[in-house]
Structure formats: structure tokens, C-alpha cells
Design a protein around this motif. Structure first.
Motif, mmCIF file in Angstrom:
data_model
loop_
_atom_site.group_PDB
_atom_site.id
_atom_site.type_symbol
_atom_site.label_atom_id
_atom_site.label_comp_id
_atom_site.label_asym_id
_atom_site.label_seq_id
_atom_site.Cartn_x
_atom_site.Cartn_y
_atom_site.Cartn_z
ATOM 1 N N MET A 1 22.421 99.634 -86.391
ATOM 2 C CA MET A 1 22.758 98.773 -85.331
ATOM 3 C C MET A 1 23.438 98.670 -83.776
ATOM 4 S SD MET A 1 21.125 95.105 -86.949
ATOM 5 C CE MET A 1 21.313 96.167 -89.611
ATOM 6 N N ARG A 2 22.882 97.960 -82.827
ATOM 7 C CA ARG A 2 24.329 98.330 -81.794
ATOM 8 C C ARG A 2 24.506 96.699 -80.985
ATOM 9 N NH1 ARG A 2 27.072 102.016 -80.521
ATOM 10 N NH2 ARG A 2 28.315 101.027 -78.339
ATOM 11 N N PHE A 3 25.752 96.490 -81.108
ATOM 12 C CA PHE A 3 26.376 95.360 -80.422
ATOM 13 C C PHE A 3 26.880 95.809 -78.830
ATOM 14 C CE2 PHE A 3 24.828 93.786 -84.803
ATOM 15 C CZ PHE A 3 23.998 93.147 -84.139
ATOM 16 N N ASP A 4 27.096 94.673 -78.351
ATOM 17 C CA ASP A 4 28.019 94.726 -77.810
ATOM 18 C C ASP A 4 29.199 94.365 -78.085
ATOM 19 O OD1 ASP A 4 26.303 95.192 -74.902
ATOM 20 O OD2 ASP A 4 26.013 93.051 -75.103
ATOM 21 N N THR A 5 30.007 93.441 -78.916
ATOM 22 C CA THR A 5 30.468 93.572 -80.005
ATOM 23 C C THR A 5 30.368 92.783 -81.109
ATOM 24 O OG1 THR A 5 32.301 92.688 -77.355
ATOM 25 C CG2 THR A 5 33.653 92.103 -79.650
ATOM 26 N N ILE A 6 31.053 93.753 -82.235
ATOM 27 C CA ILE A 6 31.210 93.240 -83.509
ATOM 28 C C ILE A 6 32.669 92.255 -84.019
ATOM 29 C CG2 ILE A 6 31.095 93.861 -85.563
ATOM 30 C CD1 ILE A 6 29.452 96.224 -84.795
ATOM 31 N N LEU A 7 32.431 91.607 -84.142
ATOM 32 C CA LEU A 7 33.493 90.749 -84.620
ATOM 33 C C LEU A 7 33.865 91.066 -86.005
ATOM 34 C CD1 LEU A 7 32.439 88.482 -81.989
ATOM 35 C CD2 LEU A 7 34.386 88.249 -81.521
ATOM 36 N N ILE A 8 35.067 91.042 -86.653
ATOM 37 C CA ILE A 8 34.800 90.722 -88.017
ATOM 38 C C ILE A 8 35.658 89.547 -88.491
ATOM 39 C CG2 ILE A 8 35.855 91.557 -90.265
ATOM 40 C CD1 ILE A 8 35.751 94.216 -88.525
ATOM 41 N N GLY A 9 35.373 88.357 -89.806
ATOM 42 C CA GLY A 9 35.767 87.408 -89.788
ATOM 43 C C GLY A 9 35.082 86.174 -88.921
ATOM 44 N N GLY A 10 35.001 84.535 -90.204
ATOM 45 C CA GLY A 10 34.189 83.785 -89.152
ATOM 46 C C GLY A 10 34.798 82.411 -89.414
ATOM 47 N N GLY A 11 36.542 82.910 -89.014
ATOM 48 C CA GLY A 11 36.995 81.492 -89.081
ATOM 49 C C GLY A 11 37.246 81.181 -87.310
ATOM 50 N N LEU A 12 37.877 80.108 -86.668
ATOM 51 C CA LEU A 12 38.995 79.510 -85.883
ATOM 52 C C LEU A 12 37.984 80.540 -84.352
ATOM 53 C CD1 LEU A 12 38.689 76.300 -84.017
ATOM 54 C CD2 LEU A 12 40.639 76.867 -85.028
ATOM 55 N N ALA A 13 38.753 81.812 -84.813
ATOM 56 C CA ALA A 13 39.017 82.900 -84.060
ATOM 57 C C ALA A 13 38.030 83.453 -83.529
ATOM 58 C CB ALA A 13 40.555 83.594 -84.539
ATOM 59 N N SER A 14 37.979 83.862 -84.378
ATOM 60 C CA SER A 14 36.118 84.688 -84.270
ATOM 61 C C SER A 14 35.095 83.703 -83.418
ATOM 62 C CB SER A 14 35.514 85.140 -85.654
ATOM 63 O OG SER A 14 34.488 86.327 -85.331
ATOM 64 N N LEU A 15 34.740 82.671 -83.708
ATOM 65 C CA LEU A 15 33.791 81.753 -83.742
ATOM 66 C C LEU A 15 34.378 81.885 -81.993
ATOM 67 C CD1 LEU A 15 33.214 79.661 -86.535
ATOM 68 C CD2 LEU A 15 31.608 81.024 -85.578
ATOM 69 N N VAL A 16 35.472 81.022 -81.859
ATOM 70 C CA VAL A 16 35.393 80.869 -80.673
ATOM 71 C C VAL A 16 35.237 82.400 -80.009
ATOM 72 C CG1 VAL A 16 37.477 80.917 -78.588
ATOM 73 C CG2 VAL A 16 36.722 79.227 -80.973
ATOM 74 N N CYS A 17 36.091 83.190 -79.650
ATOM 75 C CA CYS A 17 35.609 84.697 -79.232
ATOM 76 C C CYS A 17 34.389 85.180 -78.977
ATOM 77 C CB CYS A 17 36.113 85.820 -79.884
ATOM 78 S SG CYS A 17 37.122 86.849 -78.693
ATOM 79 N N GLY A 18 33.259 84.619 -80.128
ATOM 80 C CA GLY A 18 31.845 85.112 -80.149
ATOM 81 C C GLY A 18 31.488 84.072 -79.493
ATOM 82 N N ILE A 19 31.457 82.821 -78.992
ATOM 83 C CA ILE A 19 30.611 81.587 -78.153
ATOM 84 C C ILE A 19 30.936 82.477 -77.141
ATOM 85 C CG2 ILE A 19 30.844 79.395 -77.793
ATOM 86 C CD1 ILE A 19 31.358 78.581 -80.674
ATOM 87 N N LYS A 20 31.964 82.913 -76.309
ATOM 88 C CA LYS A 20 33.029 83.002 -75.089
ATOM 89 C C LYS A 20 31.895 84.485 -74.610
ATOM 90 C CE LYS A 20 36.244 81.633 -72.063
ATOM 91 N NZ LYS A 20 37.416 82.240 -71.438
#
Ligand SMILES: Cc1cc2nc3c(=O)[nH]c(=O)nc-3n(C[C@H](O)[C@H](O)[C@H](O)COP(=O)(O)OP(=O)(O)OC[C@H]3O[C@@H](n4cnc5c(N)ncnc54)[C@H](O)[C@@H]3O)c2cc1C
Length: 423
Positions: A1-20
Motif C-alpha cells: 500500500m502506497r501513501f504520500d506520507t505515513i505518520l507513526i503515532g496517533g497523538g497530538l503531533a501526528s494528528l495536527v501534521c496529518g490533518i495539515k
């Protein structure tokens, strides 16, 4: 499975970065092993409460220049941190999380730090607060004379008498009352159920919160402040608003022992915002066994997906520090368990923690070494497409500085910008 960005961790930092990233058109995956620091949140976000030398900070944005060059705020730069700070309220509001407090007022004589009353009845500097948490503009001028503190009968995770004692010390006459709500009484059959989350689930029933509001009103006897445990509203702030309207005094919600209901609500709303923007959230799974191609990450595996490789152009490690298991420790070594990145910790083991609980605890500042755009170091060289965000970033001690959420949000925004601008 391919993505533009994979973020590891489901806390504040990951969610803010992922939403942006997701809102900017990227296809993102968040892999989240388990609970994060929001589940333990005080309901407030700290930006900077004191400098590394212990000096108290009242206007964080004015003091950024006094931080060492290795600090994440110094890497981002004071001007950019101020710009991000000015965006924070609108960003969270767009995710359904209403924050109050002064987000950014560079150069102003008014202090952006407000003060939150802790469960110990002590005033602590905080930058922004979730809707139900009261922030006082000053720690010296309290506007209340008399407080009524109301707890649920038998609810031990909210220490009303500590709060009352703290309030008396700062000149607010206080008394404690308990109320019995029939549904909540059923939780007392098993003491393990009588926790904030259990009470919050029952208080989500309209009859219960309306009964509670009525009981509190009936107990009032000239008080101008009512304090209750923060156990209202997982999904939104409707109950909080209703209680504030129907009780004829200021109503303050104070955090209980964890789990934190305002923190869980924030996590739920941010996750929803990420998914509504089209992001994929993989809960209860752990990233492991990365594949490298030269100095780049080529893919990762997860505990649940076995041999399936998840790959992306960019990776963001936002796995928390020792608390989130983003770092692990042996008696002599602190290491980053997923990629084996370079970490920052004193070689002298005796410096890791101080037996004085309230002293500066070095372990809370351990993190991964990274360059000025938060690209991680491995064996002394940057990994081309792996960024670090949040508590996992070294160079500061968020617990001591009171900068936890600030560092997470600022590094997350900075990493998202670097990825979007191809840096
Ligand atoms: C108990 C506690 C309470 C705090 N309260 C406050 C507060 O009230 N206000 C404040 O400003 N700051 C507070 N902080 C500071 C806090 O560090 C930041 O506010 C911020 O929430 C940290 O977010 P994060 O996303 O960087 O890390 P975390 O919230 O720790 O999240 C890391 C996530 O990564 C996951 N993870 C780890 N390894 C893997 C893996 N291999 N694969 C997949 N997922 C993985 C973890 O399960 C976790 O979900 C608190 C910190 C702690 C420890």
C-alpha cells in the motif's frame, strides 16, 4: 500500500501534521499503537511556562530568543513560531475543538499565558485551554469570593478538598458538597468502574446532566464560583455550555485523575477531522521493521499486517518519548525502537532522574536527534525522508518548561510545511 506520507503515532503531533498534509491534498496514513498523552491532558496547552534556567515566563513569544539553539522553537525560528501560534485557534476550531486564551500577541504588554487551577488547587501557567477549562488572566487577581465545589458521591478521582484548601490559601472561601445521581451510583458496585470515563458515559444521558445541573443550582448559597469535575461531553461541548447557562455562577470544570475527558474529546475530534479530510487511521497497530534504501526509508511493516509493506514518499515519526514508547531504555542506554535513530541522553546514568520529584527530570527531555528541519539522524547522518515531530523531538524538556503541547503543535506544523514545500 502506497501513501504520500505515513505518520507513526496517533497523538497530538501526528494528528495536527496529518490533518495539515491531508487538507493540502496529500494521501496520508496514521499508524497508532495505543493511548497518547491527550488521554492524560490537563485540558490546557502549554507553549512556554519557564525557561531552562527556571525563570518564569509570562509572555512566551517574547522569550523565544532566550532558548538554546538546539530547542525545537529555535530550529523553527521565533518569527515562524509566532505565525504558527496565530493560526492555532482557527486550525483547532476547524476540527471542532474550541480553544480559548491568547494564542499570539507578540510584543504586547499583556501576558498571553493564562493560569489554570490544577486538581491540587494551585495556579499554573498555561497558553490555551479547551472549552470547559477556565483560564484566569492573572494569578494575583481572582474575581471570585466564594466557591462551591461539587463532586459525585464516592468519586475518588476528583479531590475536592485539595481544591478547597488551595482556594482558601488564595483568598477564596470554599465549601465542598457531594451529589448522588442514581445511574452513577451503580458504578460504585465495582470501584474499578468509578473512573472519569465511566462517569462521563453516564453523564452523557440528558436526564443525568439535567438532574446534576438542578442539584448544583439547589446547593448554591451565594457562591459566585462553582467547580465540578471535568466529566461532561466526549463528542462535543453541548453539556458544558448548558451547565454554564443554567447555573447562576461561573462554572469551572477541573480535570480529574486520568483518563482526561476533555483530552479524549480533543483526540476524537482531531481523528474525525483527519478522517473527514480523507486520511486513513490505523488504530491499535505498531510500526516496526522498516526497510531502508540507502539513506532513505523505503517502507515499514506493522505488527498486525505481517509481511505487507506500507510505503510512502515521506515518513513522520511522532511516537512520543519514553511515555509513548517512542523511546525505550535499558539500564545504560536510551534507544528509538522503530528505526534505531540517534538519541540524545546523558551518558551518566545518575543524571537521568532526580530523586526530588519536583526537580528538573532529565529523562523527560530525552529525544531523537534531528536537523533544523526535523529530519532524523541515524548513525550520524540525516535520513532523507524521515521527519520527527512532537514529544519525540529532543532538545527541550517539555515537562519542566511547560511547553508540551506547544512543541508538539509547532513541530507538527513545521514538518507539514517542510513536506509540502519539498524540503
Ligand atoms: C501524562 C502526560 C500528560 C501531559 N499533559 C499535558 C498537558 O496537559 N498540556 C500540555 O501542554 N502538555 C502535556 N503533556 C505533554 C505532551 O507530551 C504533549 O502535550 C503532546 O500531547 C505529546 O504528543 P505526541 O503526539 O508528540 O506524543 P504522544 O501523545 O505520546 O503520542 C505518541 C503516540 O505514538 C504511539 N506510538 C508509539 N510507538 C509507536 C509505533 N511503533 N507505532 C505506532 N504508534 C506508536 C503511541 O501509542 C501514542 O499514541 C503531557 C504529557 C504526558 C506524558
Amino acid at each position: 500500500m502506497r501513501f504520500d506520507t505515513i505518520l507513526i503515532g496517533g497523538g497530538l503531533a501526528s494528528l495536527v501534521c496529518g490533518i495539515k498534509l491531508q487538507r493540502a491534498g496529500q494521501k496520508c496514513l496514521i499508524v497508532s499503537a495505543g493511548q497518547n498523552a491527550l488521554h492524560f491532558s490537563s485540558g490546557t496547552f502549554g507553549l512556554l511556562g519557564r525557561l531552562p534556567d527556571g525563570t518564569a515566563v509570562s509572555n512566551p513569544l517574547e522569550e523565544l530568543g532566550k532558548l538554546p539553539g538546539t530547542h525545537p522553537y529555535s530550529k523553527i525560528g521565533p518569527v515562524k513560531v509566532s505565525e504558527y501560534a496565530a493560526e492555532v485557534k482557527d486550525f483547532f476550531n476547524s476540527c471542532g475543538v474550541r480553544l480559548h486564551g491568547v494564542a499570539a500577541q507578540e510584543g504586547s504588554e499583556v501576558s498571553p499565558n493564562g493560569y489554570r487551577l490544577t486538581p491540587m488547587g494551585v495556579l499554573q501557567p498555561s497558553w490555551l485551554a479547551m472549552e470547559d477549562v477556565t483560564l484566569l488572566p492573572s494569578k494575583d487577581e481572582l474575581k471570585w469570593r466564594k466557591a462551591l465545589i461539587v463532586n459525585f458521591y464516592g468519586f475518588l478521582d476528583f479531590n475536592a478538598s485539595f481544591i478547597a484548601e488551595g482556594l482558601w490559601k488564595i483568598g477564596v472561601e470554599s465549601r465542598v458538597e457531594t451529589v448522588k445521581i442514581e445511574d452513577v451510583e451503580t458504578l460504585r458496585k465495582n470501584p474499578a468502574d468509578m473512573r472519569s470515563v465511566g462517569v462521563a458515559r453516564l453523564m452523557a444521558k440528558e436526564k443525568n446532566w439535567k438532574d446534576f445541573g438542578g442539584m448544583v443550582r439547589g446547593l448554591l448559597s451565594g457562591e459566585d464560583l462553582v467547580i465540578v469535575p471535568a466529566v461532561f461531553g466526549f463528542g462535543d461541548q453541548v453539556i458544558v455550555e448548558w451547565l454554564r447557562e443554567m447555573i447562576p455562577a461561573d462554572v469551572m470544570f477541573i480535570g480529574t485523575m486520568p483518563p482526561s475527558v476533555p483530552g479524549i474529546r480533543t483526540q476524537i475530534l482531531l481523528k474525525k477531522a483527519f478522517e473527514s479530510a480523507g486520511g486513513t487511521f490505523l488504530p491499535g497497530d505498531t510500526a516496526l521493521d522498516p526497510l531502508f534504501s540507502g539513506t532513505s526509508v523505503a517502507g515499514i511493516h506493522t505488527a498486525n499486517l505481517g509481511s505487507i509493506v506500507l510505503s510512502a514518499d515521506r515518513y513522520v515519526l511522532a511516537s512520543g518519548n519514553l511515555f509513548g514508547k517512542g523511546l525505550e531504555a535499558t539500564p545504560n542506554r536510551v534507544y528509538e525502537p522503530v528505526f534505531g535513530l540517534d538519541t540524545d541522553f546523558p551518558a551518566d546514568r545518575s543524571k537521568w532522574c532526580d530523586p526530588d520529584f519536583f526537580a528538573l527530570q532529565e529523562f523527560a527531555g530525552f529525544g531523537v536527534l534531528c536537523d533544523d528541519s526535523f529530519k532524523a539522524f541515524k548513525d550520524g547522518r540525516t535520513v532523507d525522508n524521515l521527519y520527527v515531530a512532537g514529544a519525540e523531538v529532543g532538545g527541550c524538556n517539555p515537562l519542566y518548561e511547560g511547553s508540551g503541547a506547544g512543541v508538539s503543535i509547532m513541530t507538527a506544523m513545521s514538518v507539514a510545511d517542510s513536506i509540502l514545500h519539498g524540503n
